[in-house]
Motif scaffolding. Structure first.
Motif, short mmCIF file in Angstrom:
data_model
loop_
_atom_site.label_atom_id
_atom_site.label_comp_id
_atom_site.label_asym_id
_atom_site.label_seq_id
_atom_site.Cartn_x
_atom_site.Cartn_y
_atom_site.Cartn_z
N LEU A 129 36.56 42.65 30.35
CA LEU A 129 36.78 43.86 29.92
C LEU A 129 37.90 44.72 30.52
O LEU A 129 38.77 45.48 29.84
CB LEU A 129 35.67 44.46 30.43
CG LEU A 129 35.15 46.22 30.34
CD1 LEU A 129 35.14 46.50 28.95
CD2 LEU A 129 34.10 46.76 31.40
N LEU A 130 38.01 44.25 32.00
CA LEU A 130 39.55 45.14 32.45
C LEU A 130 40.81 44.67 31.82
O LEU A 130 41.53 45.56 31.54
CB LEU A 130 39.57 44.58 33.94
CG LEU A 130 38.38 45.18 34.82
CD1 LEU A 130 38.33 44.40 36.11
CD2 LEU A 130 38.53 46.54 35.27
N ALA A 131 40.95 43.27 31.42
CA ALA A 131 42.20 42.93 30.82
C ALA A 131 42.41 43.54 29.56
O ALA A 131 43.51 44.12 29.15
CB ALA A 131 42.10 41.25 30.66
N GLY A 132 41.12 43.86 28.67
CA GLY A 132 41.26 44.52 27.53
C GLY A 132 41.64 45.99 27.38
O GLY A 132 42.09 46.68 26.74
N LYS A 133 41.29 46.60 28.80
CA LYS A 133 41.81 47.84 29.12
C LYS A 133 43.01 48.23 29.51
O LYS A 133 43.41 49.23 30.20
CB LYS A 133 40.47 48.61 29.90
CG LYS A 133 39.32 48.71 29.16
CD LYS A 133 38.11 49.25 29.99
CE LYS A 133 36.96 49.50 29.53
NZ LYS A 133 36.93 50.52 28.19
N GLY A 134 43.67 47.13 29.49
CA GLY A 134 45.21 47.12 30.23
C GLY A 134 45.30 46.96 31.62
O GLY A 134 46.07 47.50 32.46
N ILE A 135 44.29 46.41 32.30
CA ILE A 135 44.09 46.40 33.78
C ILE A 135 44.08 44.67 33.98
O ILE A 135 42.94 44.20 34.41
CB ILE A 135 43.08 46.82 34.32
CG1 ILE A 135 43.11 48.42 34.06
CG2 ILE A 135 42.76 46.77 35.81
CD1 ILE A 135 41.88 49.42 34.20
N PRO A 136 45.15 44.14 34.11
CA PRO A 136 45.02 42.39 33.84
C PRO A 136 45.27 41.60 35.45
O PRO A 136 45.69 40.66 35.37
CB PRO A 136 46.22 42.11 33.12
CG PRO A 136 47.31 43.18 33.47
CD PRO A 136 46.38 44.38 33.49
N TYR A 137 44.96 42.47 36.41
CA TYR A 137 45.29 41.94 37.62
C TYR A 137 44.17 41.02 38.31
O TYR A 137 43.13 40.95 37.77
CB TYR A 137 45.35 43.15 38.69
CG TYR A 137 46.34 44.43 38.17
CD1 TYR A 137 47.59 44.15 37.92
CD2 TYR A 137 45.64 45.35 37.76
CE1 TYR A 137 48.38 45.01 37.40
CE2 TYR A 137 46.38 46.32 37.08
CZ TYR A 137 47.75 46.17 36.87
OH TYR A 137 48.58 47.18 36.39
N PRO A 138 44.34 40.19 39.42
CA PRO A 138 43.58 39.30 39.44
C PRO A 138 41.98 40.03 40.04
O PRO A 138 42.15 41.15 40.87
CB PRO A 138 44.14 38.72 41.00
CG PRO A 138 45.42 38.79 40.77
CD PRO A 138 45.50 40.07 39.76
N VAL A 139 40.88 39.37 39.74
CA VAL A 139 39.59 39.92 40.37
C VAL A 139 38.93 38.91 41.15
O VAL A 139 38.89 37.81 40.77
CB VAL A 139 38.66 40.19 39.09
CG1 VAL A 139 37.55 40.60 39.56
CG2 VAL A 139 39.45 41.10 37.96
N LEU A 140 38.77 39.35 42.39
CA LEU A 140 37.94 38.77 43.48
C LEU A 140 36.71 39.29 43.58
O LEU A 140 36.44 40.39 43.81
CB LEU A 140 38.65 38.71 44.67
CG LEU A 140 40.26 38.35 44.79
CD1 LEU A 140 41.03 38.03 46.04
CD2 LEU A 140 40.59 37.22 43.82
N THR A 141 35.83 38.28 43.68
CA THR A 141 34.33 38.86 43.95
C THR A 141 33.91 38.51 45.30
O THR A 141 34.31 37.62 46.01
CB THR A 141 33.31 38.34 42.98
OG1 THR A 141 33.41 36.85 43.07
CG2 THR A 141 33.82 38.59 41.43
N ASN A 142 33.32 39.58 46.05
CA ASN A 142 32.96 39.67 47.49
C ASN A 142 31.63 40.08 47.58
O ASN A 142 30.81 40.51 46.48
CB ASN A 142 33.80 40.60 48.23
CG ASN A 142 33.67 40.67 49.54
OD1 ASN A 142 33.61 39.83 50.40
ND2 ASN A 142 32.98 41.91 50.27
N SER A 143 30.80 40.00 48.67
CA SER A 143 29.41 40.17 49.15
C SER A 143 29.52 41.26 50.36
O SER A 143 30.09 40.34 51.36
CB SER A 143 28.57 39.24 48.75
OG SER A 143 27.17 39.64 48.99
#
Length: 223
Positions: A129-143
């Motif tokens: 979704l983010l890449a499709g909106k022009g936001i192609p940065y690394p996504v890290l998941t935390n808790s």
């Protein structure tokens, strides 16, 4: 003063996969910062005869029946949150201006997206979704609190480091773990932003990406 938060092993493994450059670093949250969340969650709750009891920063104890206003339990809150992300992660609306602001900043800054998704729930959907909106940065998941992850991301990099997040809890954690960071509390929903007081460790409280981009650009200009 809160103690620094350790980085979780599963988060550290993700951090090690992110290329390190000589650029300064922006660490940015996703929900209620880049993508709208509270308005989507409100629609989800309303469809189930549930509501926010107050426009304030907590979920447990703050979601209740539309008619009786009785808060639901923490297990039910978690169950609804996971179901919500299953149903909405592929179609969350973008906060206006986020793509343009981050795109302009990426010329001079490295950008990493740090989002709290227990167990990496729906990470691939979110990345798409983010890449499709022009936001192609690394996504890290935390808790949990983000201080340890932010400090680990900043290690070995040149300063400054900017942390953008909506959550007061995460900002307190980052203030303890990386006090030298520039902290921007970004809350897209006006109602929730108005319920928050600007704490001393917050450099900017905003819900506007144009203001955020200008503030960050000025950091590199110096005094």
């Amino acid at each position: 003063m809160p103690e620094p938060t350790p980085v979780l092993p599963e988060v550290l493994a993700q951090i090690r996969s992110v290329p390190v450059t000589e650029k300064p670093l922006i660490i940015c949250d996703v929900d209620e910062v880049i993508l709208h969340m509270t308005t989507h969650l409100e629609d989800y709750l309303n469809a189930r005869d549930l509501v926010f009891l107050k426009y304030e920063y907590r979920l447990t104890g703050n979601i209740g029946g539309k008619s009786d206003r009785n808060p639901i339990g923490s297990d039910d809150v978690r169950r609804h949150l996971l179901t919500f992300f299953d149903e909405i992660s592929h179609r969350q609306d973008m906060v206006p201006g986020a793509d343009r602001a981050l795109g302009a900043l990426s010329d001079n800054w490295d950008i990493v997206l740090l989002t709290n998704l227990p167990g990496g729930h729906n990470k691939p959907v979110r990345e798409k979704l983010l890449a499709g909106k022009g936001i192609p940065y690394p996504v890290l998941t935390n808790s949990g609190p983000k201080g340890g992850a932010v400090a680990a991301l900043a290690a070995g990099r040149p300063g400054p480091v900017v942390f953008i997040d909506d959550s007061p809890t995460n900002h307190v954690s980052v203030s303890a773990s990386l006090p030298a960071s520039v902290q921007i509390q970004f809350i897209a929903d006006d109602r929730f932003r108005q319920s928050v007081e600007k704490e001393s460790h917050i450099d900017l409280l905003t819900g506007d990406w144009q203001e955020t981009a200008a503030f960050i650009s000025d950091i590199l200009q110096g005094p």
